[in-house]
Scaffold this active site. Structure first.
Site, PDB file in Angstrom:
ATOM      1  CB  THR A  14     -28.193 -73.100  66.600  1.00 10.40           C
ATOM      2  OG1 THR A  14     -27.279 -74.179  66.053  1.00 10.40           O
ATOM      3  CG2 THR A  14     -29.330 -73.618  67.372  1.00 10.40           C
ATOM      4  CE  LYS A  46     -24.809 -73.052  68.449  1.00  5.36           C
ATOM      5  NZ  LYS A  46     -25.297 -72.160  67.345  1.00  5.36           N
ATOM      6  N   GLY A  58     -29.659 -81.900  70.994  1.00 10.77           N
ATOM      7  CA  GLY A  58     -29.047 -80.670  70.690  1.00 10.77           C
ATOM      8  C   GLY A  58     -29.952 -79.518  71.052  1.00 10.77           C
ATOM      9  CB  SER A 137     -32.228 -69.134  63.255  1.00  9.57           C
ATOM     10  OG  SER A 137     -31.953 -68.553  64.603  1.00  9.57           O
ATOM     11  CB  CYS A 172     -30.536 -69.604  57.827  1.00  8.51           C
ATOM     12  SG  CYS A 172     -30.889 -68.775  59.449  1.00  8.51           S
ATOM     13  CB  THR A 175     -27.695 -71.325  59.891  1.00  2.88           C
ATOM     14  OG1 THR A 175     -28.949 -71.337  60.655  1.00  2.88           O
ATOM     15  CG2 THR A 175     -27.080 -72.795  59.975  1.00  2.88           C
TER      16      THR A 175
END
Length: 192
Positions: A14, A46, A58, A137, A172, A175
């Site tokens: 995430t 999340k 979150g 991340s 990323c 993600t």
């Protein structure tokens, strides 16, 4: 911090981003959970509303640890009548002194109409210097994108979170573009 090993494989999960602008705070996160080199879940939730829908959180990291964190934060919010700053500080104090909680492997952003905090697994409570905070991340990508949009655009906080997380999902690999966003507006106080 947002990585945990299972059978020698790392779980990476995430990106969470919170942006405050013009009396509104938006918090968003993607839905991907990755085990090793495999995306094992695409639509994880999340982002949560807690304490009578007045606080948005979150989290990144272990889901079970994040749930433990947010349950403990909710208890502190009840104890301190919704005072997010006091609740976050007391949670961090308890976290540092409790042997079980010290093992928690998660990060959380908690925000209400007035304040935003990063709460870490080492018991830190960090208020951002500006109106942007990110974890997970892809946090550095999302943070940079959001700061640029705050500085050089007139986008709303929700639009900034959406665009920054979309950009992050393109860069990323941990993600994805299944983005969930929620907002809270500042409460106006009337002088009597």
């Amino acid at each position: 911090m947002q990585q945990r090993k299972i059978g020698g494989m790392r779980i990476r999960s995430t990106t969470i981003l919170a942006v405050r602008r013009d009396g509104q705070v938006a918090i968003g996160g993607d839905g991907q959970v990755t085990l090793g080199d495999t995306a094992i879940k695409h639509g994880a939730r999340k982002i949560r509303r807690i304490h009578n829908d007045k606080v948005l959180i979150g989290f990144a990291g272990s889901a079970s640890d994040a749930i433990t964190l947010y349950e403990n934060l909710e208890k502190k919010l009840e104890q301190y009548r919704g005072n997010l700053q006091k609740s976050a500080v007391e949670l961090a104090r308890e976290w540092r002194s409790d042997r079980v909680l010290r093992q928690v492997d998660a990060l959380m952003i908690a925000t209400d109409a007035n304040d935003s905090y990063l709460i870490s697994g080492s018991g830190d409570v960090i208020a951002p210097d500006d109106d942007v905070i990110a974890i997970g991340s892809g946090s550095s990508i999302a943070l940079a994108a959001a700061k640029a949009m705050l500085k050089y655009s007139d986008l709303t906080s929700k639009e900034i979170v959406s665009e920054a997380l979309q950009l992050t999902s393109e860069i990323c690999i941990y993600t994805n573009a299944r983005i969930e966003i929620d907002t809270i507006k500042e409460e106006l106080t009337v002088n009597s």
